[in-house]
Design an enzyme around this catalytic site. Structure first.
Site, PDB file in Angstrom:
ATOM      1  N   GLU A  40      -0.470   9.905  -4.835  1.00  0.00           N
ATOM      2  CA  GLU A  40       0.259  10.999  -4.193  1.00  0.00           C
ATOM      3  C   GLU A  40      -0.423  12.346  -4.453  1.00  0.00           C
ATOM      4  O   GLU A  40      -0.485  13.202  -3.575  1.00  0.00           O
ATOM      5  CB  GLU A  40       1.715  11.043  -4.704  1.00  0.00           C
ATOM      6  CG  GLU A  40       2.623  10.002  -4.063  1.00  0.00           C
ATOM      7  CD  GLU A  40       2.567   8.626  -4.723  1.00  0.00           C
ATOM      8  OE1 GLU A  40       1.628   8.363  -5.499  1.00  0.00           O
ATOM      9  OE2 GLU A  40       3.460   7.807  -4.447  1.00  0.00           O
ATOM     10  N   LEU A  76       1.634   6.036   5.755  1.00  0.00           N
ATOM     11  CA  LEU A  76       1.220   7.436   5.884  1.00  0.00           C
ATOM     12  C   LEU A  76       1.172   7.882   7.344  1.00  0.00           C
ATOM     13  O   LEU A  76       1.238   9.076   7.630  1.00  0.00           O
ATOM     14  CB  LEU A  76      -0.140   7.636   5.205  1.00  0.00           C
ATOM     15  CG  LEU A  76      -0.128   7.413   3.680  1.00  0.00           C
ATOM     16  CD1 LEU A  76      -1.545   7.427   3.119  1.00  0.00           C
ATOM     17  CD2 LEU A  76       0.730   8.461   2.983  1.00  0.00           C
ATOM     18  N   GLY A 136       8.527   9.911  -3.853  1.00  0.00           N
ATOM     19  CA  GLY A 136       9.833  10.195  -3.252  1.00  0.00           C
ATOM     20  C   GLY A 136      10.737   8.982  -3.234  1.00  0.00           C
ATOM     21  O   GLY A 136      11.872   9.042  -2.770  1.00  0.00           O
ATOM     22  N   GLU A 175       6.701   2.155  -6.660  1.00  0.00           N
ATOM     23  CA  GLU A 175       8.111   2.584  -6.743  1.00  0.00           C
ATOM     24  C   GLU A 175       9.034   1.398  -6.462  1.00  0.00           C
ATOM     25  O   GLU A 175      10.044   1.200  -7.135  1.00  0.00           O
ATOM     26  CB  GLU A 175       8.365   3.729  -5.760  1.00  0.00           C
ATOM     27  CG  GLU A 175       7.569   4.979  -6.123  1.00  0.00           C
ATOM     28  CD  GLU A 175       7.922   6.167  -5.249  1.00  0.00           C
ATOM     29  OE1 GLU A 175       8.718   7.003  -5.691  1.00  0.00           O
ATOM     30  OE2 GLU A 175       7.392   6.257  -4.118  1.00  0.00           O
ATOM     31  N   ALA A 198       0.820  -1.227   0.000  1.00  0.00           N
ATOM     32  CA  ALA A 198       0.000   0.000   0.000  1.00  0.00           C
ATOM     33  C   ALA A 198       0.844   1.264   0.000  1.00  0.00           C
ATOM     34  O   ALA A 198       0.328   2.350   0.227  1.00  0.00           O
ATOM     35  CB  ALA A 198      -0.923  -0.006   1.221  1.00  0.00           C
ATOM     36  N   GLY A 205       4.410   4.119  -3.084  1.00  0.00           N
ATOM     37  CA  GLY A 205       5.739   3.552  -2.858  1.00  0.00           C
ATOM     38  C   GLY A 205       5.814   2.065  -3.185  1.00  0.00           C
ATOM     39  O   GLY A 205       6.893   1.546  -3.446  1.00  0.00           O
TER      40      GLY A 205
HETATM   41  C1  1HE Z   1      -2.065   1.968   5.944  1.00  0.00           C
HETATM   42  C2  1HE Z   1      -1.731   2.235   4.600  1.00  0.00           C
HETATM   43  C3  1HE Z   1      -0.712   3.182   4.353  1.00  0.00           C
HETATM   44  C4  1HE Z   1      -3.287   0.767   4.628  1.00  0.00           C
HETATM   45  N1  1HE Z   1      -0.140   3.783   5.411  1.00  0.00           N
HETATM   46  N2  1HE Z   1      -1.459   2.586   6.952  1.00  0.00           N
HETATM   47  N3  1HE Z   1      -0.680   4.904  -0.059  1.00  0.00           N
HETATM   48  C5  1HE Z   1      -2.016   5.077  -0.145  1.00  0.00           C
HETATM   49  O1  1HE Z   1      -2.505   6.183  -0.236  1.00  0.00           O
HETATM   50  C6  1HE Z   1      -2.841   3.831  -0.070  1.00  0.00           C
HETATM   51  C7  1HE Z   1      -3.650   3.824   1.214  1.00  0.00           C
HETATM   52  N4  1HE Z   1      -4.313   2.524   1.448  1.00  0.00           N
HETATM   53  C8  1HE Z   1      -5.429   2.144   0.796  1.00  0.00           C
HETATM   54  O2  1HE Z   1      -5.910   2.791  -0.115  1.00  0.00           O
HETATM   55  C9  1HE Z   1      -6.054   0.848   1.248  1.00  0.00           C
HETATM   56  O3  1HE Z   1      -5.594   0.546   2.558  1.00  0.00           O
HETATM   57  C10 1HE Z   1      -5.744  -0.371   0.337  1.00  0.00           C
HETATM   58  C11 1HE Z   1      -6.460  -0.194  -0.995  1.00  0.00           C
HETATM   59  C12 1HE Z   1      -4.247  -0.537   0.089  1.00  0.00           C
HETATM   60  C13 1HE Z   1      -6.204  -1.660   1.022  1.00  0.00           C
HETATM   61  O4  1HE Z   1      -7.577  -1.540   1.391  1.00  0.00           O
HETATM   62  P1  1HE Z   1      -8.172  -2.572   2.453  1.00  0.00           P
HETATM   63  O5  1HE Z   1      -9.654  -2.278   2.555  1.00  0.00           O
HETATM   64  O6  1HE Z   1      -7.767  -3.949   2.098  1.00  0.00           O
HETATM   65  O7  1HE Z   1      -7.443  -2.273   3.853  1.00  0.00           O
HETATM   66  P2  1HE Z   1      -7.678  -1.060   4.859  1.00  0.00           P
HETATM   67  O8  1HE Z   1      -8.791  -1.412   5.805  1.00  0.00           O
HETATM   68  O9  1HE Z   1      -7.797   0.235   4.148  1.00  0.00           O
HETATM   69  O10 1HE Z   1      -6.284  -1.012   5.647  1.00  0.00           O
HETATM   70  C14 1HE Z   1      -5.950  -1.981   6.628  1.00  0.00           C
HETATM   71  C15 1HE Z   1      -5.039  -1.291   7.640  1.00  0.00           C
HETATM   72  O11 1HE Z   1      -3.843  -0.880   6.969  1.00  0.00           O
HETATM   73  C16 1HE Z   1      -5.658  -0.020   8.196  1.00  0.00           C
HETATM   74  O12 1HE Z   1      -5.168   0.158   9.502  1.00  0.00           O
HETATM   75  P3  1HE Z   1      -6.091  -0.237  10.787  1.00  0.00           P
HETATM   76  O13 1HE Z   1      -5.232   0.108  11.959  1.00  0.00           O
HETATM   77  O14 1HE Z   1      -7.323   0.616  10.644  1.00  0.00           O
HETATM   78  O15 1HE Z   1      -6.379  -1.705  10.656  1.00  0.00           O
HETATM   79  C17 1HE Z   1      -5.056   1.057   7.310  1.00  0.00           C
HETATM   80  O16 1HE Z   1      -5.002   2.325   7.936  1.00  0.00           O
HETATM   81  C18 1HE Z   1      -3.653   0.522   7.113  1.00  0.00           C
HETATM   82  N5  1HE Z   1      -3.032   1.049   5.915  1.00  0.00           N
HETATM   83  N6  1HE Z   1      -2.500   1.469   3.805  1.00  0.00           N
HETATM   84  C19 1HE Z   1      -0.511   3.477   6.664  1.00  0.00           C
HETATM   85  N7  1HE Z   1      -0.294   3.483   3.134  1.00  0.00           N
HETATM   86  C20 1HE Z   1       8.415   7.184  -0.889  1.00  0.00           C
HETATM   87  S1  1HE Z   1       7.103   8.160  -1.096  1.00  0.00           S
HETATM   88  C21 1HE Z   1       5.754   7.152  -1.491  1.00  0.00           C
HETATM   89  C22 1HE Z   1       4.471   7.902  -1.357  1.00  0.00           C
HETATM   90  C23 1HE Z   1       3.308   6.989  -1.272  1.00  0.00           C
HETATM   91  O17 1HE Z   1       3.438   5.805  -1.218  1.00  0.00           O
HETATM   92  S2  1HE Z   1       1.783   7.748  -1.286  1.00  0.00           S
HETATM   93  C24 1HE Z   1       0.655   6.438  -1.346  1.00  0.00           C
HETATM   94  C25 1HE Z   1       0.285   5.953   0.032  1.00  0.00           C
END
Ligand code: 1HE
Length: 269
Positions: free
Chosen positions: A143, A77, A151, A123, A73, A120
């Site tokens: 992003e 964040l 990044g 990436e 994912a 990422g």
């Molecule tokens: C997270 C993250 C995360 C999940 N950071 N905690 N990436 C994103 O913007 C993608 C964000 N994530 C999502 O859109 C969804 O989680 C998914 C589509 C990947 C998966 O959905 P799903 O329904 O299977 O899972 P969920 O219920 O959303 O997530 C399960 C747990 O993982 C939940 O935490 P919980 O404590 O509530 O159980 C979420 O908060 C956690 N979680 N994704 C932190 N990304 C070097 S620079 C790179 C810049 C980037 O990568 S920006 C893109 C970031």
């Protein structure tokens, strides 16, 4: 008959965000934080770097995959907080150093993709040399929606696979590509049905591991650099690399094997 994968012990077993296993000349490195969809925190990116830098000499190819429903994912964040510009630069440079050990390490990396390959996560996948995408794979770069920028090397590596226009579209509009479209656009070289990614990756990794290590190294290190050069400089670098590769004892032995009818022929499958 090949030996099954065995869990790593010692240094590799201490990595709580990775699961590392070995089978003969192949290592399987798994992102191991499924409850957070393998979101990459600082500890995980540093463990990945340490893992790639410390692979035993016997390893000739790595398979990289993600535990659970999604490959990755992206950036964790919850750790983003409110960084200063300077801290943001250093954080990005940390990712660059880690993903360079994937792309420009000692051995090729085959990534198995499934579910979300986001931010990422894309990436990281784009730093691998071969990508095998299961049917469930989808690619996103949210992003833009999150108010940040890539990044982890994405602005350099993703356009080289799919083009600047495709990445611009994904970042500006939030467009998500499915496995089929990602394959068409060059994000993955292979697509397979769900659940078949590891088997395909292992087949490829075992083949890669039988190549001369120096040939593999030349492919990994010379090709992306030559792509950055002018035609004249690229051709010169190619000649240098060709000369060095040919001089290797393994190359000489393999040429003899072919000429003396001991080597396999090139066939369609
Ligand atoms: C997270 C993250 C995360 C999940 N950071 N905690 N990436 C994103 O913007 C993608 C964000 N994530 C999502 O859109 C969804 O989680 C998914 C589509 C990947 C998966 O959905 P799903 O329904 O299977 O899972 P969920 O219920 O959303 O997530 C399960 C747990 O993982 C939940 O935490 P919980 O404590 O509530 O159980 C979420 O908060 C956690 N979680 N994704 C932190 N990304 C070097 S620079 C790179 C810049 C980037 O990568 S920006 C893109 C970031």
């Amino acid at each position: 008959m090949t030996t099954p994968f065995m869990a790593a012990t010692g240094f590799f077993a201490e990595m709580d965000f990775l699961k590392v296993e070995f089978s003969e000349s192949v290592s399987h490195v798994r992102l191991n934080r499924p409850s957070k969809r393998n979101a990459i925190n600082d500890a995980m990116i540093l463990q990945l770097q340490a893992c790639m830098l410390n692979l035993p000499d016997t390893v000739r190819c790595v398979i990289l995959s993600g535990e659970g429903v999604h490959f990755c994912a992206g950036l964790d964040l919850s750790e983003l907080g409110e960084r200063s510009a300077g801290e943001g630069v250093m954080h990005s440079r940390m990712w660059h150093a880690a993903l360079d050990t994937v792309q420009l390490g000692r051995v090729p990396v085959v990534a198995v993709l499934h579910g979300a390959v986001i931010g990422g996560g894309l990436e990281l996948a784009s730093a691998a040399h071969i990508r095998v995408a299961e049917a469930s794979t989808y690619y996103g770069l949210p992003e833009g929606q999150r108010g940040i920028f890539v990044g982890g090397g994405g602005s350099v590596r993703v356009p080289r696979l799919a083009g600047v226009a495709c990445m611009t579209d994904m970042m500006l509009t939030g467009r998500v590509l499915d496995a089929e479209e990602g394959h068409r656009r060059g994000l993955a070289q292979y697509t397979v049905p769900d659940g078949k990614g590891f088997k395909e990756a292992l087949k490829l990794a075992r083949k890669i591991a039988t190549n001369s290590p120096l040939s593999n190294f030349a492919v990994m290190h010379a090709l992306p650099r030559i792509a950055d050069l002018s035609q004249s400089d690229g051709l010169f670098m190619e000649s240098l690399m060709a000369g060095i590769a040919q001089d290797d004892d393994t190359a000489k032995e393999r040429m003899r094997d072919f000429l003396e009818k001991r080597a396999g022929k090139v066939t369609k499958s």
